[in-house]
Design an enzyme around this catalytic site. Structure first.
Site, PDB file in Angstrom:
ATOM      1  N   GLU A   1       6.104  -5.591  -4.400  1.00 39.37           N
ATOM      2  CA  GLU A   1       4.995  -4.865  -3.769  1.00 39.37           C
ATOM      3  C   GLU A   1       3.859  -4.644  -4.765  1.00 39.37           C
ATOM      4  O   GLU A   1       2.679  -4.758  -4.428  1.00 39.37           O
ATOM      5  CB  GLU A   1       5.488  -3.529  -3.224  1.00 39.37           C
ATOM      6  CG  GLU A   1       6.401  -3.697  -2.031  1.00 39.37           C
ATOM      7  CD  GLU A   1       7.003  -2.373  -1.588  1.00 39.37           C
ATOM      8  OE1 GLU A   1       6.745  -1.963  -0.461  1.00 39.37           O
ATOM      9  OE2 GLU A   1       7.734  -1.748  -2.378  1.00 39.37           O
TER      10      GLU A   1
ATOM     11  N   LYS B   1      17.965   3.812   0.295  1.00 41.45           N
ATOM     12  CA  LYS B   1      16.869   2.878   0.111  1.00 41.45           C
ATOM     13  C   LYS B   1      16.939   2.091  -1.204  1.00 41.45           C
ATOM     14  O   LYS B   1      17.335   2.612  -2.228  1.00 41.45           O
ATOM     15  CB  LYS B   1      15.508   3.597   0.136  1.00 41.45           C
ATOM     16  CG  LYS B   1      15.086   4.117   1.484  1.00 41.45           C
ATOM     17  CD  LYS B   1      14.762   3.036   2.514  1.00 41.45           C
ATOM     18  CE  LYS B   1      13.464   2.306   2.250  1.00 41.45           C
ATOM     19  NZ  LYS B   1      12.292   3.175   2.372  1.00 41.45           N
TER      20      LYS B   1
ATOM     21  N   SER C   1      14.525   5.565  -3.268  1.00 40.82           N
ATOM     22  CA  SER C   1      13.651   6.558  -2.665  1.00 40.82           C
ATOM     23  C   SER C   1      14.055   7.932  -3.177  1.00 40.82           C
ATOM     24  O   SER C   1      15.235   8.196  -3.406  1.00 40.82           O
ATOM     25  CB  SER C   1      13.797   6.498  -1.143  1.00 40.82           C
ATOM     26  OG  SER C   1      13.419   7.728  -0.574  1.00 40.82           O
TER      27      SER C   1
END
Ligand code: ARG
Length: 469
Positions: A299, A292, A286
């Site tokens: 995805e 993260k 992130s």
């Protein structure tokens, strides 16, 4: 766009199309990828024209030589594509004309309508083989993980609620089965594509003495016996886009499988599940939150499935209501299938690499599968084996579960009295009733086809490994 160049149909026109129309109407920007198929089609067609006496041997040779040169120029990046010439067919024909006057004889007995139908069938046959191979790679990656973690227990879910214990092997093999069906589906699409439309002309064939069987055989449109397979109606042959829909449908279905697998792994990768650790190489961080590690490849795979489904939808809407036969709308049939092919091809490669690099956290999987509650159904089966009707057994075990919840203990920690007192049918519980909660026993008793028993899983892994070797 080159000035003064005329598309090959220019004879009846006093003025050329407007610049705007040229830009709007061109398809060469996307159909140029059909060059190898278009060249093969032209080679087969010119060989046939020679065979029936419409080309001399020299002319046919010049045409073949010129086409080979054009392919080399395309490969070298030196070929000049001209959108003013609309499409792949006319670009190649004009380039060939610059090399040999025999090119002017090449289009005898064919139309761009049967030409594009042929090119695309050749494209689909090739694309299906490639996607079949890409699917095999994914299946092998899954099998590698399945073999390594074959007997690791994991919770299986329905309604995203823990349902029954299975093994990682059983779960991963479920996805292998789905991809194996996709692979078969691509083989079937390739078989449906394996019919030659060349010789249909625009819609009504040709008065020339063309030999359709010869062309079909040259291009590999043959059955198992080597007999040519020809389209049976010229109007259908140039109007039919079923194969586009079938191919895009096979891609979309495969996308559904990819997206469901991606979703499984995204969940497994979350802190809440913790069943799997994804490789750094297919995750990203992130920009804000330093801790993260996001499952981006999965995805994106899940997201791109929307595109594959959209491409299928695009074709349905484009084709719906078109009168026979060819209509220019059909030029729009290619971008969606090219996109599905490209996205699925790269997506399968990314998926295989993501799977290869992931690590199953066996402890977390085992922990999730260890709740004895997941074997409540096995306890009902235990009662059934002792003569209790299943509906009563189901109620009885429900009573045992309620009793355990009331006592605040896990099922096997209930006393015999508490368990037997939970329901009249629980009188059938013998002293060994707690053995039901042994996971090894639970798996060992599931050795019928389709079940997660260790022999079943090993057999299935061996089956797929043999098939894919
Ligand atoms: N570029 C055209 C297409 O992709 C080829 C067929 C053109 N036929 C025609 N009659 N304009 O559909």
């Amino acid at each position: 766009m080159a000035d003064g160049k005329q598309a090959t149909w220019g004879g009846r026109f006093s003025g050329g199309p407007s610049e705007l129309m040229k830009w709007f109407g061109e398809s060469v920007s996307f159909d140029k990828r059909l060059a190898p198929f278009d060249v093969n089609g032209s080679k087969a067609h010119s060989s046939m024209l020679e065979k029936v006496g419409l080309l001399s041997v020299d002319e046919r040779e010049d045409i073949h030589k010129g086409l080979d040169e054009i392919l080399s120029e395309i490969a070298a990046g030196t070929f000049e594509w001209d959108p003013a010439l609309e499409d792949i067919h006319m670009n190649l024909e004009q380039a060939l004309l610059a090399k040999t006057p025999a090119a002017a004889k090449l289009h005898a007995g064919r139309s761009r309508n049967d030409q594009i139908a042929t090119d695309m069938r050749l494209f689909f046959k090739d694309a299906c083989v490639k996607l079949g191979e890409a699917l095999e790679t994914v299946m092998k990656s899954l099998l590698g993980q399945a073999r390594q973690n074959a007997s690791v227990p994991i919770a299986g879910y329905t309604h995203l609620q823990r349902a029954q214990p299975v093994t990682v092997g059983h779960h991963l093999l479920a996805h292998v089965e789905a991809f194996a069906r996709d692979r078969m589906r691509f083989f079937e699409v390739a078989d449906h594509a394996n019919v030659c439309p060349l010789g249909s002309g625009a819609i009504a064939g040709s008065t020339l003495p063309i030999d359709r069987s010869f062309v079909a055989t040259e291009l590999g449109f043959v059955d198992d016996q080597g007999e040519p397979r020809l389209t049976a109606n010229g109007m259908d042959a140039v109007a039919d886009r079923d194969i586009f829909v079938e191919f895009a449908g096979a891609c979309a279905t495969c996308g559904l499988h990819i997206s469901r697998l991606a979703e499984d792994f995204i969940l497994w990768n979350s802190s809440e599940f913790g069943f799997v650790v994804l490789p750094d190489s297919f995750t990203t961080g992130s920009s804000l939150m330093p801790q993260k590690k996001n499952p981006d490849s999965l995805e994106l795979l899940r997201g791109k499935t929307g595109r594959l489904v959209g491409n299928l939808q695009n074709l349905y809407v484009t084709i719906k209501g078109l009168p026979l036969t060819y209509n220019r709308d059909l030029q729009e049939d290619k971008p969606p299938v090219f996109d599905s092919f490209d996205q699925l091809g790269i997506g399968l490669a990314v998926l295989a690499a993501t799977i290869d690099g992931m690590e199953i956290n066996a402890d977390r999987c085992r922990e999730a599968a260890s709740d004895p509650m997941l074997l409540a159904t096995d306890l009902a089966d235990y009662l059934v084996e002792r003569g209790v009707p299943f509906r009563d057994a189901h109620h009885a075990v429900g009573g045992v579960v309620a009793e355990a919840e009331k006592a605040g203990v896990i099922l096997p920690d209930l006393t015999d009295e508490q368990a037997k007192g939970a329901h009249p049918a629980c009188a059938a519980l013998d002293d060994d009733w707690r053995e039901v909660f042994d996971l090894d026993r639970a798996f060992a008793r599931r050795e019928k086809p389709g079940m997660p028993g260790p022999t079943q899983i090993a057999t299935r892994i061996a089956h797929w490994e043999n098939l894919l070797d």
